[in-house]
Every structure is written in C-alpha cells, then in structure tokens.
Design a protein around this motif. Structure first.
Motif, short mmCIF file in Angstrom:
data_model
loop_
_atom_site.label_atom_id
_atom_site.label_comp_id
_atom_site.label_asym_id
_atom_site.label_seq_id
_atom_site.Cartn_x
_atom_site.Cartn_y
_atom_site.Cartn_z
N GLU A 721 -29.86 43.01 91.71
CA GLU A 721 -28.75 42.69 92.60
C GLU A 721 -28.30 41.25 92.38
N LEU A 722 -26.99 41.09 92.37
CA LEU A 722 -26.41 39.77 92.25
C LEU A 722 -25.38 39.58 93.34
N ASN A 723 -25.44 38.43 94.02
CA ASN A 723 -24.38 38.07 94.95
C ASN A 723 -24.07 36.60 94.77
N ALA A 724 -23.14 36.11 95.57
CA ALA A 724 -22.67 34.74 95.38
C ALA A 724 -23.76 33.71 95.62
N LYS A 725 -24.83 34.07 96.33
CA LYS A 725 -25.85 33.10 96.70
C LYS A 725 -27.09 33.15 95.81
N ASN A 726 -27.23 34.19 94.99
CA ASN A 726 -28.43 34.24 94.17
C ASN A 726 -28.11 34.29 92.69
N GLU A 727 -29.10 34.10 91.89
CA GLU A 727 -28.97 34.18 90.45
C GLU A 727 -30.09 35.06 89.91
N PHE A 728 -29.93 35.50 88.71
CA PHE A 728 -30.84 36.46 88.11
C PHE A 728 -31.40 35.79 86.85
N ARG A 729 -32.69 35.38 86.91
CA ARG A 729 -33.26 34.56 85.83
C ARG A 729 -34.14 35.41 84.92
N LEU A 730 -33.83 35.38 83.63
CA LEU A 730 -34.57 36.13 82.63
C LEU A 730 -35.17 35.17 81.61
N TYR A 731 -36.31 35.56 81.06
CA TYR A 731 -36.87 34.80 79.94
C TYR A 731 -37.47 35.77 78.93
N GLY A 806 -38.97 30.89 75.65
CA GLY A 806 -39.90 31.87 76.22
C GLY A 806 -40.31 31.50 77.62
N ALA A 807 -39.59 30.59 78.24
CA ALA A 807 -39.90 30.16 79.60
C ALA A 807 -38.68 30.37 80.48
N GLU A 808 -38.90 30.25 81.79
CA GLU A 808 -37.82 30.45 82.75
C GLU A 808 -36.62 29.58 82.40
N GLY A 809 -35.44 30.19 82.41
CA GLY A 809 -34.23 29.47 82.06
C GLY A 809 -33.64 29.89 80.74
N ASP A 810 -34.29 30.82 80.02
CA ASP A 810 -33.70 31.31 78.77
C ASP A 810 -32.31 31.88 79.03
N ILE A 811 -32.19 32.75 80.04
CA ILE A 811 -30.90 33.30 80.46
C ILE A 811 -30.84 33.29 81.98
#
Length: 888
Positions: A721-731, A806-811
């Motif tokens: 889920e994505l909304n204006a207040k959150n972000e979706f963090r992938l690594y 390979g750490a948080e913040g890749d995408i």
C-alpha cells in the motif's frame, strides 16, 4: 592498485600476446617492458609540477603484449598549478638502441581508463633536439594495445621539429598527457618497442607497409593508411593532418555513409547553389546554442538524467509508447524525441567536453564566427547567478583551444517574475556584472572593439522603460568594465538611442509565425523588407551597428503549439535562402543565425537526420551557410564514442563496440510456444536472444523475508500500500555493485490515472544540481509504457547509473501527481548480465521457440544481444501481453 581490464580487453590482450609470439621472427624487440630498468633502457614517470598529480608506476604482469609484463602508470590530477600541467611515462634509451634513420620502430601502448578529457602526445629526443608527435586518436587505446609508428622521415617533417633532430640516435621517448581535469585520471600501459608492429597501428604513414597484425572485432584501426581494414569505418572518412587542426575528407565521408545506406546526397543542391551567389563579407554569428540537454549516458554527465529531451509530444499530447527510451519501429537508432528530425549525435548530453569541441569546430568550419551560448538565470531563487556555469567554462576552454570565440545569449526575457526575481534590475546587474567580470577577459569570449559581447532580448519589454535599461547597463559596467551590448527588440527610439547599446537587432522572419497565416505562407516578405529598412535607418540615426536575425525554418508541432500554428516550412532550403537575400539587401553589420541547436523548435543548424529540408545530407544547412560566406565546409572530427548516445553509435561510426546499444526488436508477442517479433535496423548484428524468468529479481507481498528483493518497512507497506504519507522501501542484496549499471524496473500496480509512482534509487550520483535546486536520481511510472492488465498496469522503465549497496535505500517508492492511494502488487528487476536461457539468432529470424522452462503465460524478459555482447532494449512480457507497439 592494478585494475583488471574488461573481459573483452583482456581477451584482446591475450590474442595480441599470442600474435607477438608468432611474429617474433619478424618483430625484433628493441626494448622490453619486462623490467622497469634494464641494460637497454629505463621506464619512469614525471609530473610537472610534481604537486599536480598523484602517479604510480609499476610492472603489470597481468596486462602484457610482449614478454612477461608491461609498465603501468596510474595517475590522477589533484591540483591545478597551470592549464598546461602534464604527466609523462618515459623510456630512456642508451645510444644505439633505437635508430629510426632507415626504418621505423613501434611503441605499444594501451589506456583502458581515460579522464573525461586530455591531450596526448609523444616526444622523441636526440641529443640537443626533439620532435613532438601529437596523438589525436589517443582514445582508441581504450580498446586494447595499439602500435605507434616511430618513423624518422615523418618526425623530421613535423612542424615544430628542431632541425638538429638525429633520428639515428633517439635517446628518450615519453608519452605525455596534458589538460587533465582536476580530480580525474586514468591508467596507461606501455609495452615493448619493436621493429614491427604487434598491434593495429594508430598512426601509419602512407609509405609504410606494416607486418600482419591480429584482427579482432572490437578494434577498428587499419594495419596501414593505404589498406584500411573492413572493420575500420571511421578511418575511411577521418583524415588527421596534425594534432591541433583536424580536417575531414567530406567526399570520402559521404561515400562511406552512402555505402552503408545512410545518405542519398544529391550531386547538386539548389539551395546551396543559390546561397553561393549571396556572399556575405560580414561576421556571421549563431545564437541559441542550448546547453540545457541532459542525458543519463556519456562521460560523467553533470545532469545525469533526461533534461529537455523527452518523448514525442504532438500538440501537447503524449503517448507513453513513444517514450525517449523507445525507438521508432524499424529503426534501432532513432529515439522518440519531441522534434522533427533528430540530432546527428542522437540525444546527447550538453556537458560532454568533446561534443562541445565538435559543436564549436563544426560551426567554425561553416564560416560562423561566434556561437552565442544560452545561459539562464538560476530558478527558484533570486536569479542572481547563472546556470550552468560548469558547461560555460568548458565551452570557453574549448573555444580557446580551437582559436575560436563564443558569446553569451542571456535567457532573461523568459524568466518571468512568477518564476524568479531574476528580472529585477538590481539582480540582473549583479548577475551580469559578476559573469562579465569573472570571464569577460577570457580569450574564448567573443569581443568587438575589445569589449566582451553580451546579447539579450527585450521583445516582452521585461525592461519596460529606457531609464531602467540604462541603469542596468551602468550598474553592470561599474563591476565589469565596458561591454558590447547587443539588444534584440522592436525598434523603439527611446531604447535604441541608449549610449551603451552597441548593436541592435529588430524585425526578423520568425514574425511570420505570430500572425495569419501563422507561418503557412504566402509569407509577407515585402513587409519584412520594409521593416528591416526602417530599423536599419533608426540604427544608423543613433550610431548603432545593425544586426539581422534569420531563421532557416521552424516547427514545434512535435512538442507544443496547436494545429495550424507553430510551423514555417523549410521549402527545401529555399526559405532560408530567401531570408538571406532579404538580409543582404538591407546591408547589416552582422548576420545572426538562429537557432544552433533548439531541437524542440526544429530550426537548428547543428547537423541532424531527417529534419525538414533534409536531403540526405546531415550538414545541409551548414553547407548553405558556408556557400553564403564563400567558404568550403568540412565536418569536424566526430566526438569520442563514449560521449555519444549509445543508440546512434552504430549508425554514426559504422561499426559496433562494447557499450553501444544492442539489437532492437519491436512488436514482440507470444504465439503458442514461440516469441514472434520484427527487427529494427541500425545496430550491430544480432547474435543471441536471452530469456529470463525464474532468475528475475522479484518481490510480491507473499514473498519470504530473505528474497533477493526485500521490503525494509513491512509494518507500513507489507501489502504494497502506498499513500501520500508513507513510502515503500526496497533493498536488493543480490544487486550490490561497485560500478554503476542500468537496471530495468517493472511495477505491477493499481494506481489512479493522475497519480504516479516515483522510484528514487541509490546511484553513483544521487543528487545533482538543476536550475539552482537539488534533484535526486529517480525514475517512475509517469510517461513510462505499460502493459494493460485490466484492473492493474505493469509499468517497465530503466534506472540508469544505479549503485545498490544491498542496504535500505536501494529503491524508495513514493507517490507523485495527485498522490491518491495506490497498491504495488509486484516488482521485478532485470539487468543485462542475466542469462537464464540463450538462443542463437540472426537478422533472418522473425521468431524463436521459447526455451524449456520459460512459461509464455508468466512474467519474463526477452533481450537480443549483438556479437560484441551489447544488450538491446529488454522486452517485458506478462501473461502473453507485451508493451504496446509505438504508432508513428
């Protein structure tokens, strides 16, 4: 510190080493590089001054051509003491070792790592004298070892060689590298000096027949000038006269292009013939040299993303199937761009030094005395600084090297108060005065009567009264000293009589666009003629120089405008010729052409393909300019390959190298157990089709925690889920890299129409400066093509220059646009190194069987590769569906 070369280069070096063994009977070794010091000579390195460079010299037994090792020199410029600081790798020889009087010898070098710019040369010494051999093709050493011919007769004939040079007693040779940018460097390998070449010859003399050398697809250098290899297309049209003045045999170049079905140049050009009768004997300038084009390709671009380049937008309407990352069906080299025609160099990056050199030299060769570079006030602040200063400085430097000059065209008229405070008189004076004070005395800045030329427009009356303009000039000159002001605006006596204005420009043929029939014709030439005559009289009345501005054509229908507006037809070049005739009739002091490279308005003079008025000659409008000036135009030497758009390299250079765009196919679809498609021409020969399905890097909400692509904030976005207040963090631990690469990201999403998903990602250059504010490297769904799956869409787009850790913040996925709630149900990542299954292919193939294990109804990627290992555009297929075929 030794860094291994790429696999292709190591393979190439291995082949050459094998060739050295086979040629040992023919090629005597005069000096081996097996040791830094031997009884035959010594290798060492010097920097001048020593504090300008870091230098390391050592034996390199992993990279060799002859014997056990070469000598490596790794260098980096750490400070600038003077513009001519240089380093050199030298071989010092006892008398009697090297005698060039009767026959040549060959020095072998390779340089797989270069700075973004440098000048290279060899200096050869005999007692009390020396000769300098410039190496304008030094860039070719990136492909592996080359042999540099040391020919006694040629050395004596070089301009600047001291008369006492004795080619029979050469006591020192050094490879010099100068003009390296600060904080940049490279590596050079120097190997043996032999009596016959062990590698392709970089600078063969016409009278020398060289020994056979190894032929390898990556190398394009011919064995000798008289016998170019079949692979050596660039050599068939580039003829180097010396290191500073490079000329091109235009007829040979055109013949080469025709042989590759690139051009169909007519024997006679009516527009060129007509222009030759005009003969201007006044300075000809060209304005609107735009340096705002950014590209994710090239050598260390300043703005490493698409900037001012965009997919085709016809009358404000954009089709995501015509994104700039896609090509026109049937052509592998032609991106979709928002212009009629396309630049000869493809969608390039304006900060590339060698492209800047090529632009200035190309204009100079056509008789254009000055290019007015487009600078604009910084945005989103007070507008007291200019952007982009780095590119402006490079342009000044390159102009000086070529013996040319450029001037400034200030974009201030279009910086309205609702954008910035740049138009305030105090801010404009501060901005202009600072610029002219800092750079106005530079030899590369165009001057008239010793004063730096400064050009701006006032059609909109951004300076609304003459008193304010006088104040602007006075306050500027308090800081900078006298300026040659060139002002373009409607004739107005209260303005044109201002003492500081030196040159005025008024009515011009672009006015045809703005009133009925809006450029469609018939054109009001008589009205223009009358207006120019009146403006000329007013200029004379107030003692001003009079310039006339001329457009060759105009068309912004592929970007903005509305139907029936925004176009002036080229009339096969004759519209431009007619405008020149009208200008000549009114006796101007200066002729100002426009536009050098405003591709969005398609009135460009810079060489291009398939523009309005194109007759098969990419240089056509420069030929017309040259004819009107009475000079013979010759194209400049092409920029270095790495600075040019990878899509267009095969078309431009006539061969294929690693790093180019690979084969492209369109219309992919699964039919039963086969993949059907149509090839696009203009790339290297296809060799394989790779498929990737199970090895795709993938995330779905149901994945295990330790997948190759992982979520970092599962309590917030476990189900995407994505909304204006959150972000979706992938690594992605599986994609950690030390070198940048391009990754393609697929996102399956339920997303409202006016909402987009932005993917910010780790990169070698995550933050960059654009118009006075910082931007982060990102890509996203806005404007990207997608597969329509009904309730969901599957988007597919590249992320250039990634450097995952390979750490948080890749995408990091965020919402853009209206930011309405969205859901990401799947993410997949592909890169060119993936190879799950591979099938041989060739131009004759229009379909291939799906490999065993690839489910045609699932999600997979098919990509074609050429014989050099380059990947083409990867094609995503989902449930038997594929991306829509662009409609031209």
């Amino acid at each position: 510190m030794e860094k291994c070369m790429s696999n292709g280069k190591v393979f190439f070096a291995t082949l050459l080493a094998a060739a050295a063994l086979s040629l040992s009977a023919q090629a005597g070794v005069l000096l081996s590089a097996d040791e830094l010091k031997s009884d035959k000579g010594t290798y060492n390195a010097v920097g001048t001054p020593a504090t300008s460079f870091e230098i390391e010299v050592k034996a390199a037994d992993a990279v060799k051509l002859e014997g056990r090792a070469s000598i490596s020199m790794r260098y980096r410029r750490i400070a600038e003491k003077s513009g001519g600081d240089f380093i050199r790798l030298e071989a010092v020889l006892p008398r009697g070792v090297l005698n060039l009087k009767d026959k040549p010898a060959y020095l072998h070098i390779s340089s797989p790592e270069h700075p973004s710019f440098c000048n290279a040369y060899l200096l050869l010494e005999s007692p009390g004298a020396n000769a300098v051999l410039k190496l304008p093709d030094f860039k070719k050493t990136k492909d592996g070892f080359v042999a540099i011919e040391l020919n006694g007769e040629s050395l004596i004939a070089l301009s600047g060689t001291k008369q006492k040079l004795d080619p029979s007693i050469i006591t020192r040779i050094f490879l010099g590298i100068a003009n390296v940018p600060v904080n940049q460097g490279g590596i050079v390998y120097m190997d043996a000096i032999t009596s016959a070449p062990l590698a392709p010859v970089l600078n063969p003399s016409a009278n020398t027949v060289t020994a056979p050398v190894v032929k390898e697809a990556v190398v394009t250098a011919p064995a000798s000038a008289s016998t170019p290899s079949a692979e050596g297309k660039p050599y068939s049209y580039i003829s180097v006269t010396d290191g500073s003045n490079v000329s091109v045999d235009y007829k040979a170049m055109i013949a080469d292009y025709q042989a590759r079905d690139m051009l169909a140049v007519p024997k006679t050009d009516a527009a060129v013939k007509a222009a030759s009768k005009i003969r201007f004997d006044i300075p000809v300038m060209c304005r609107e040299w735009h340096i705002w084009y950014g590209s994710p390709h090239g050598i260390d671009p300043i703005v490493p993303t698409w900037s001012h380049w965009k997919g085709q937008t016809i009358f404000h309407k954009f089709n995501p199937a015509t994104t700039i990352e896609e090509t026109v069906p049937g052509l592998a080299w032609r991106r979709w761009v928002s212009t009629t025609g396309i630049p000869m160099l493809g969608a390039y990056d304006s900060s590339q030094r060698d492209i800047i050199r090529w632009q200035i030299e190309t204009a100079k060769n056509a008789g254009i005395e000055c290019l007015h570079i487009h600078l604009w006030p910084s945005l989103w602040d007070a507008g007291t600084d200019f952007t982009p200063i780095q590119i402006f400085e490079t342009a000044l430097e390159e102009a000086q090297k070529l013996g040319c000059t450029i001037a400034v065209h200030d974009e201030i008229m279009f910086r309205r108060p609702n954008i910035t405070k740049a138009q305030l008189i105090a801010n404009s004076a501060l901005r202009t005065g600072t610029l002219v004070k800092r750079y106005g005395k530079h030899p590369g800045w165009y001057k008239i009567d010793g004063q730096p030329v400064y050009y701006f427009q006032n059609w909109s009356k951004w300076i609304s009264n003459a008193n304010d303009m006088e104040t602007y000039f006075a306050e500027t000159e308090k800081m900078s000293g006298p300026v040659h002001w060139m002002v373009e605006m409607s004739p107005a006596e209260d303005f044109w009589k201002i003492p500081q204005i030196k040159t005025v420009l008024g009515p011009n043929n672009s006015g045809f666009i703005h009133k009925p029939p809006y450029g469609a014709g018939p054109h009001p030439w008589d009205e223009l003629d009358s207006g120019l005559a009146s403006a000329s009289e007013m200029a004379k009345k107030y003692g001003k120089k009079f310039g006339i501005l001329v457009y060759p054509r105009f068309n912004n229908n592929h970007d903005r405008s509305t139907p029936g507006r925004g176009r002036i037809d080229a009339e096969d070049g004759m519209f431009f010729v007619k405008a020149l005739e009208i200008a000549k009739k009114n006796n101007p002091d200066y002729l100002v052409l426009t536009q050098w490279n405003d591709f969005e308005e398609s009135g460009f003079f810079e060489p291009g393909w398939d523009f309005d008025g194109y007759n098969g000659d990419p240089f056509r409008y420069l030929h017309i300019v040259a004819a009107a000036k009475g000079v013979k135009f010759t194209p400049a030497q092409l920029p270095v390959r790495e600075s040019v758009d990878p899509f267009v390299r095969h078309k431009l250079f006539g061969d294929t190298k690693p790093g180019d765009m690979g084969p492209v196919f369109h219309g992919a679809q699964v039919k039963g157990t086969a993949l059907e498609f149509q090839w696009a021409r203009g790339s290297g020969d296809p060799a394989t089709m790779r498929f990737c399905q199970s090895k795709l890097i993938r995330w779905t909400p149901g994945d295990a925690a330790f997948g190759q692509l992982r979520i970092a904030n599962p309590t917030v976005s476990a189900n995407g889920e994505l909304n204006a207040k959150n972000e979706f963090r992938l690594y992605a631990p599986a994609l950690a890299r030390t070198a940048p690469q391009t990754l393609w990201l697929g996102i399956r999403t339920r997303c409202p129409d006016k909402t987009s998903i932005i993917a910010e990602y780790r990169s070698v250059m995550e933050n960059y400066r654009v118009d006075s504010r910082w931007e982060r490297r990102k890509a996203g769904t806005a404007g990207s093509p997608f597969i329509d799956l009904g309730a969901e869409k599957f988007y597919w787009f590249p992320m250039h220059g990634t450097a995952f850790t390979g750490a948080e913040g890749d995408i990091t996925l965020k919402l853009g646009g209206d930011k309405k709630d969205a859901v990401v149900s799947e993410a997949v990542i592909w890169h060119a190194g993936m190879n799950e299954a591979s099938i041989p292919v060739a131009w004759k193939n229009a379909s291939v069987a799906l490999p065993a294990g690839v489910d045609g109804a699932g999600v997979f990627v098919a990509t074609a590769y050429d014989t050099a290992g380059n990947a083409g555009i990867p094609r995503l297929l989902v449930g038997g569906k594929t991306l829509p075929l662009p409609i031209e």
